[in-house]
Write an enzyme that holds these catalytic residues in place. Structure first.
Site, PDB file in Angstrom:
ATOM      1  CB  VAL A 140      -0.704   0.110   1.108  1.00  0.00           C
ATOM      2  CG1 VAL A 140      -1.795   1.224   1.326  1.00  0.00           C
ATOM      3  CG2 VAL A 140      -1.912  -1.172   1.257  1.00  0.00           C
ATOM      4  CB  SER A 152       1.043   7.372 -13.296  1.00  0.00           C
ATOM      5  OG  SER A 152       2.116   6.225 -13.114  1.00  0.00           O
ATOM      6  CB  ALA A 175       0.863  -5.146  -7.127  1.00  0.00           C
ATOM      7  N   GLY A 196      16.645   5.839 -17.082  1.00  0.00           N
ATOM      8  CA  GLY A 196      16.033   7.209 -16.819  1.00  0.00           C
ATOM      9  C   GLY A 196      15.893   7.887 -18.072  1.00  0.00           C
ATOM     10  CG  ASP A 239       7.526  -0.880 -10.347  1.00  0.00           C
ATOM     11  OD1 ASP A 239       8.443  -1.679 -10.502  1.00  0.00           O
ATOM     12  OD2 ASP A 239       7.173  -0.575  -9.529  1.00  0.00           O
TER      13      ASP A 239
HETATM   14  O1  RIB Z   1       8.687   1.075  -7.755  1.00  0.00           O
HETATM   15  C1  RIB Z   1       7.721   1.609  -6.894  1.00  0.00           C
HETATM   16  C2  RIB Z   1       7.216   0.807  -5.976  1.00  0.00           C
HETATM   17  O2  RIB Z   1       8.432   0.533  -5.002  1.00  0.00           O
HETATM   18  C3  RIB Z   1       6.114   1.549  -4.917  1.00  0.00           C
HETATM   19  O3  RIB Z   1       4.803   1.208  -5.461  1.00  0.00           O
HETATM   20  C4  RIB Z   1       6.342   0.967  -3.615  1.00  0.00           C
HETATM   21  O4  RIB Z   1       5.363   0.203  -3.285  1.00  0.00           O
HETATM   22  C5  RIB Z   1       7.548   0.092  -3.782  1.00  0.00           C
HETATM   23  O5  RIB Z   1       7.464  -1.277  -3.715  1.00  0.00           O
END
Ligand code: RIB
Length: 319
Positions: free
Chosen positions: A24, A303, A54, A234, A264
């Site tokens: 979270v 996003s 996730a 980046g 991610d």
């Molecule tokens: O990469 C970003 C993520 O890193 C965030 O959502 C946070 O939960 C950490 O796991």
């Protein structure tokens, strides 16, 4: 550079297994970091679903991939919301396992220049075991790609890599967050290793101060056995190394509002395009655009564009 991935044959029903974390995200938007002993007022706050596993699962699923998530949630008020979020995003929650622990939580600070700092409290994620993974094997076996990160125990990560090899499924490891205990010996058989610069440096013990340094460190991973080393740099783009050679693919330039979760977004989109087309170069190109779009919006999963939104972003870039 030849850009087909012969290990991803393309299928009518591609499925990606994400074996990893959920958290979270408690995001404070701040002007600057507080000094020791200082209390500062933060102008804004947002709570959202996060965790590297996730996030990657949600990005791939929003783009149209069928995603199986193997993870552990806690026994608190956050768990229900996390599961509902997976379902809303069309993710298979068969192996989202309830755990007698707290849910993973990530306090995040984003300053006015969009620099972020993240704390992670792994909670239930720290209890995702090789046995949990073994219980999911029959369903993982139907997947075309296994996607891993490092917010779960390393033993589980290693077991997932072994499972991928046993089942003949390609494995992508995003070695994030950087983990000093990660053994190169145990991960060098991955088909795709996708570190950022600091993760690359930690994994190889080499400097990454210049582009030449980054190339040298990446080639150490490739020579160790990693088939495709994809280093995210980046705003400078992505360096891709494989048997075919190396290539630097530029990032799209975007005004960054919040870069949290951009890595991610890259992995989720890369996995989706890879499984759908088998074209690694195209997967990198699209993932660069997808991650570039994500930094123009606040939050992590909030996003990430859907397939329709992403099509519009790409069309806009081509105009
Ligand atoms: O990469 C970003 C993520 O890193 C965030 O959502 C946070 O939960 C950490 O796991």
């Amino acid at each position: 550079m030849a850009s087909r991935c012969d290990c991803v044959p393309g299928a009518d029903d591609p499925r990606i297994a994400v074996i990893g974390s959920n958290m979270v995200d408690l995001i404070s938007y701040i002007r600057r970091m507080p000094h020791e002993g200082e209390t500062l007022e933060a102008p804004d706050f947002a709570m959202g679903c996060g965790g590297k596993g996730a996030n990657q699962a949600v990005a791939a699923s929003r783009l149209g991939s069928k995603v199986l998530m193997v993870t552990r949630v806690g026994n608190d008020i956050f768990a229900e919301n996390t599961i509902a979020n997976f379902r809303r995003n069309g993710i298979d929650t068969t192996y989202v396992l309830p755990t007698d622990a707290t849910s993973g939580v990530a306090p995040i600070f984003v300053d006015e220049e969009s620099h972020n700092s993240i704390l992670i409290i792994k909670g239930a994620n720290a209890l995702l075991s090789p046995a949990d993974l073994a219980a999911a094997e029959a369903d993982v076996a139907r997947c075309r790609l296994i996607v891993l990160q490092l917010e779960i125990p390393l033993e589980t990560v290693y077991a997932a890599i072994d499972m991928g090899h046993r089942l003949g499924i390609p494995v992508l490891l995003n070695p994030a967050p950087a983990q000093p205990d990660l053994l190169l010996e145990r991960v060098r058989g991955c088909d795709f290793l996708v570190p950022n610069e600091s993760e690359l440096s930690l994994l190889t013990g080499m400097p990454v101060d210049t582009e030449q340094d980054v190339r040298r460190a990446a080639s150490v991973l490739h020579r160790a056995g990693v088939r495709h080393v994809v280093v995210t740099l980046g705003s400078r783009g992505v360096l891709w190394l494989s048997d075919e050679g190396e290539e630097l693919l530029p990032a799209t330039s975007a005004h960054a509002l919040d870069t949290t979760g951009a890595g991610d977004a890259f992995i989720g989109c890369f996995s989706h395009v890879l499984v759908e087309t088998g074209d690694i170069r195209e997967a990198i190109v699209q993932a660069n655009v997808y991650a570039g779009d994500s930094v123009t919006k606040r939050g992590t999963q909030t996003s990430y564009a859907t397939a329709e939104e992403f099509a519009r972003v790409r069309a806009e870039l081509e105009r």
